[in-house]
Scaffold this motif. Structure first.
Motif, PDB file in Angstrom:
ATOM      1  N   SER A 181       0.727  -1.299  -0.169  1.00 25.79           N
ATOM      2  CA  SER A 181       0.054  -0.126  -0.081  1.00 25.79           C
ATOM      3  C   SER A 181       0.997   1.282  -0.077  1.00 25.79           C
ATOM      4  N   PRO A 182       0.542   2.134  -1.143  1.00 27.72           N
ATOM      5  CA  PRO A 182       1.452   3.414  -0.785  1.00 27.72           C
ATOM      6  C   PRO A 182       1.655   4.170   0.672  1.00 27.72           C
ATOM      7  N   HIS A 183       0.279   3.832   1.512  1.00 25.50           N
ATOM      8  CA  HIS A 183       0.588   4.093   2.534  1.00 25.50           C
ATOM      9  C   HIS A 183       2.028   3.774   3.598  1.00 25.50           C
ATOM     10  N   GLU A 234       5.283   4.620  -0.196  1.00 25.80           N
ATOM     11  CA  GLU A 234       5.037   5.975  -0.890  1.00 25.80           C
ATOM     12  C   GLU A 234       6.394   6.464  -1.026  1.00 25.80           C
ATOM     13  N   SER A 284      -0.522  -0.990  -5.530  1.00 24.37           N
ATOM     14  CA  SER A 284      -0.898  -1.348  -4.517  1.00 24.37           C
ATOM     15  C   SER A 284      -1.489  -3.008  -5.180  1.00 24.37           C
ATOM     16  N   GLU A 301      -2.014  -5.823  -0.307  1.00 22.13           N
ATOM     17  CA  GLU A 301      -2.816  -5.220   0.695  1.00 22.13           C
ATOM     18  C   GLU A 301      -4.256  -5.506  -0.024  1.00 22.13           C
TER      19      GLU A 301
END
Ligand SMILES: Cc1cc2nc3c(=O)[nH]c(=O)nc-3n(C[C@H](O)[C@H](O)[C@H](O)COP(=O)(O)OP(=O)(O)OC[C@H]3O[C@@H](n4cnc5c(N)ncnc54)[C@H](O)[C@@H]3O)c2cc1C
Lengths: 150, 669
Positions: B79-81, B84, B105, B108
């Motif tokens: 995930s970019p969270h 990123e 992504s 996830e």
């Protein structure tokens, strides 16, 4: 309609809640149908109705719009604007002869990975029941009849 | 510059993530497909690697950017969270604008949530295609740098808030500490002894409270609440309501003569937990910080009946001021720490335990006050009649916690709190103590040793969830007693145990107003109601809103050591920002193209941050980038298409949709 119709669905998510719910569903290894492909927006309020039309005209059979619960918007109240646009959009779709049930709005907080997974699963089944939309083919003139809105 | 079919050169990097992705997605197939099928979209190189986020993984990308002249990068990974930032920084190091890098992504959203490898691989391809189409439309963006105001707001003056405030103040920076009660100290100020060392709470807390009250860098605002928060990280403007104390702080010496003379006694439901009294003009205790009393107008004879004024007459410095009004102050701060603590679970809700109905059933906080030497019974453990010492005492764990009818979570401190109570009862009364537990949870430093100690002292432990506490005697032995009905799960038998006193180890719950307070500061709560951290493991004091931190029990049940550690952690975060002098913000903003704006003003009312204003002289609307939070609602609403959202432009999103649907829509691809 084929027995084995697998709908393709575009899901719009909010960076702060539903996208994180999707992350959480992943981290928790919850399983859901692979039919939905997600687009991240900063807020469901960013959802331009054109995006929905674009997805349907590009071949999606349904569109899932997700955002923070009312009262929990990261940007205070923008999800209410999403709700209004969504209601209008459904009327517009109906007018175009597309079943409004092909577009669905769901609230999912960052903590609701399981809820999002369940909503995805049930929406996939709902769209499966509606059958393929086939807008690109219709546009290309291969199919004459227009779907009658329910 | 772009030689590749008129499109910028894109590199695609597919991560195995060990086996996390590779187990469900055919990574090599995605790589080869991207190189071939997406060649026309600009992809010039596609690679896979075991761990893209590792140093060699990142170097792979950096090398390609330099050697192949990549102009865009797509990393298909987590995930970019999570990463990123990692990959944007890698691009930046190689000289590419960080915003020309996208994460797809496929962990996830693909490998972790799907099981069929074929379907998962197809979906991964679609997600990668979406990211490639999108990244081609990305534009280089410049990070926005804003200055950090060096002052800090700490909300809540419990041990957590005190710790955070002292850390920052001792480093030389200004702190506004806002506490809604008349004095600081929070729950800890109510306790007698603290587990596991049994040091007296007042002995360790009072010096900290004094230090906070006297600190030249701390502006203590008690009997106050935050009513409005505007701005963003580094630059908040906060409005604080100072409720009237009805006395002039600059004149009050804290002698407490007014408190002594006040003729009106009222039950103190806050500090004394309803088992003691205070006056209508009061401080929570004699050691209260600050020392100024406050008039409780709902109970004051003068405010209610218009006569009395004993406090005014007795005050040697004429500090009483019945005319005082609430005040609003505005302060500028760079960061905010929320340390608003917890509420106690209301034991009345578990009606089968009889609290509120059976006199000698007590809550944990009542028992704490009873044990306290400065409390209503001067530290004597007695029944509700105020004199009889109990001969048998039952302590019940998990009241309101780990229970589907109330709170699912473990309150984490109740086992230790119960053991502390068992020890204190034994030590002070010699009574027989029964301790009813479901599971004994004593995992922290010196905690299990404390359990062993209480075992050796002779407390009788019964493993089982208590079904009922009643006063309905079935035999002479039970007459006049409270009977605890429990299934002893170690013996496998129902037991009825008669006792004189029952202590309910009530758990913690989120503040009743946590949701509203969270909203005020722009942060969310978990489904249980505790403030949500940015990352449960790796970023427990940060929140989704930059510049707003959480610490202590406001974020979930904790003991004192953990609360204090979080107070310090949040302070370290704040100091880190203050010392950097400026912070980098994501350049995700809406911009109005003035030449396209028709001046219709539809967007004006849509912005909750008041970032959009109408320029009457030019008949166009304009966005203040410092106020814009980047939600994009106005972008979606502009009928002229005059507003563009950097980082999330229409071009980017429409292109991503094209990519995501490439397989089902050969027409547009
Ligand atoms: C009965 C009992 C016994 C315990 N015994 C022990 C022990 O022996 N050892 C141990 O380690 N732990 C013990 N604990 C746990 C301990 O109480 C907590 O870990 C600790 O007090 C948490 O401190 P805090 O500052 O986070 O919260 P709190 O003590 O709740 O402080 C929060 C403060 O914020 C203020 N506030 C709240 N909302 C606002 C607002 N909106 N604006 C302004 N101010 C606000 C409150 O008035 C309060 O002063 C016990 C807990 C209980 C219930």
């Amino acid at each position: 309609m084929s027995e084995h119709f697998e709908p393709v669905i575009i899901g719009f998510t909010c960076n702060w809640c539903s996208y994180r719910a999707a992350d959480l569903a992943g981290t928790a290894r919850l399983k859901y149908a692979p039919n939905v492909r997600l687009v991240r927006l900063m807020c469901s309020g960013r959802l331009d109705p054109t995006f929905v039309m674009k997805a349907l005209s590009d071949g999606a059979d349904g569109v899932l719009i997700t955002g923070c619960h009312p009262g929990e918007c990261h940007y205070v109240e923008q999800n209410y604007k999403t709700l209004r646009r969504y209601l209008l959009l459904r009327r517009l779709l109906q007018g175009m002869g597309i079943a409004p049930e092909r577009v669905k709005l769901v609230w999912a907080s960052a903590a609701e990975g399981a809820k999002l997974a369940n909503e995805i699963n049930s929406f996939v089944e709902e769209v499966r029941a509606l059958g393929p939309l086939g807008w690109p083919q219709k546009l290309a003139g291969n199919v004459k009849e227009v779907e009658v809105a329910a | 510059m772009s030689t590749n079919n008129g499109k910028p050169k894109v590199g695609v990097y597919v991560c195995h993530c060990g086996t996390n992705i590779a187990h469900t997605v055919d990574v090599e197939q995605v790589r080869d497909w991207a190189a071939q099928a997406l060649g026309a979209e600009g992809v010039v190189i596609a690679r896979d690697y075991k761990f893209m986020c590792s140093s060699p993984g990142q170097e792979l990308i950096e090398k390609d950017i330099k050697e192949l002249g990549l102009e865009r990068v797509v990393v298909a990974a987590c995930s970019p969270h999570l990463h990123e930032m990692t990959f944007r920084n890698a691009s930046k190091r190689a000289g590419l604008n960080p915003y020309l890098t996208e994460l797809a992504s496929i962990r996830e959203q693909v490998s972790w949530v799907h099981t069929d490898k074929g379907l998962a691989t197809e979906k991964a391809k679609a997600v990668v295609a979406g990211a490639v189409e999108r990244v081609v439309k990305n534009e280089p963006l410049d990070e926005i740098k804003v200055p950090i105001h060096p002052a800090t707001l700490v909300v809540g003056g419990g041990i957590t808030g005190i710790q955070a405030a002292l850390e920052i103040a001792n480093a030389g920076y200004k702190v506004y500490l806002v506490e809604r009660e008349p004095s600081i100290g929070g729950h800890m100020a109510q306790f007698d002894k603290t587990f596991p060392t049994l040091d007296c709470a007042a002995c360790i807390l009072t010096p900290r409270m004094f230090e906070t009250g006297m600190h030249p860098n701390i502006e203590l605002l008690t009997w106050s609440e935050v009513t409005q928060v505007a701005g963003y990280v580094g630059n908040f403007t906060v409005t604080i309501k100072k409720k009237p104390r009805y006395l002039k702080e600059e004149l009050c010496t804290g002698c407490r003569i007014c408190v002594e003379k006040c003729p009106k006694k009222v039950i103190d439901h806050v500090y004394e937990a309803g088992i003691g009294y205070r006056k209508a003009i009061y401080t929570s205790s004699a050691q209260a910080v600050p020392k100024f009393p406050v008039i409780d107008t709902a109970n004051c004879n003068f405010f209610q009946k218009g006569t009395c004024k004993v406090c005014e007459k007795s005050c040697p410095t004429n500090a009483i001021d019945y005319e005082q009004k609430e005040q609003f102050l505005k302060v500028d701060v760079g960061n905010i720490i929320l340390a608003t603590g917890y509420d106690l679970f209301d034991a009345r809700r578990v009606s089968n335990y009889g609290y509120g109905r059976l006199a000698n059933v007590f809550t944990s906080i009542e028992f704490e006050r009873m044990c306290n030497a400065a409390g209503p019974t001067s530290g004597k453990i007695v029944l509700r009649d105020g004199q009889t010492t109990p001969k048998t005492v039952g302590i019940i764990h998990c009241v309101g916690s780990r229970d589907r009818n109330y709170n699912n979570y473990c309150s984490s401190i109740c086992c230790m709190q119960s053991l502390k109570f068992a020890h204190l009862v034994k030590e002070r009364t010699g009574a027989t103590v029964y301790d009813f537990y479901i599971d004994m949870r004593t995992p922290m430093k010196s905690y299990d040793e404390f359990y062993q100690r209480v075992l050796e002292e002779g407390t009788l432990f019964v493993r089982g969830k208590v079904a009922q506490v009643s006063d309905a005697a079935r035999n002479a032995q039970e007459e006049g007693k409270l009977i605890i009905q429990v299934e002893d799960t170690l013996v496998g038998k129902q037991r009825r145990i008669p006792v004189d006193m029952v202590i309910l180890s009530t758990g913690m719950q989120p503040r009743h107003d946590a949701k509203e307070v969270g909203k005020l500061f722009g942060i969310g709560c978990s489904s249980d109601g505790w403030f949500t951290e940015k990352h449960a493991k790796l970023d427990p004091v940060a929140t989704m809103t930059e510049g707003v931190l959480i610490a202590g029990t406001a974020a979930g049940p904790k003991d004192i050591p953990a609360s204090v550690a979080q107070g310090s952690a949040a302070a370290a975060r704040v100091l880190n920002l203050i010392m950097r002098h400026e912070v980098t913000l994501e350049p995700i903003k809406a911009i109005i193209k003035q030449w396209q704006c028709s001046g219709c003003r539809i967007c004006n009312g849509l912005c909750p941050f008041n970032a959009i204003s109408f320029r009457a002289e030019r008949r166009v609307s304009e966005i203040n980038p410092a106020l814009c939070q980047g939600c994009g609602t106005c972008v979606a609403a502009c009928p002229a298409g005059a507003i563009s959202g950097s980082g999330f432009s229409n071009d980017q999103i429409l292109a991503q949709i094209d990519g995501l649907l490439m397989d089902v829509n050969p027409v547009s691809a």
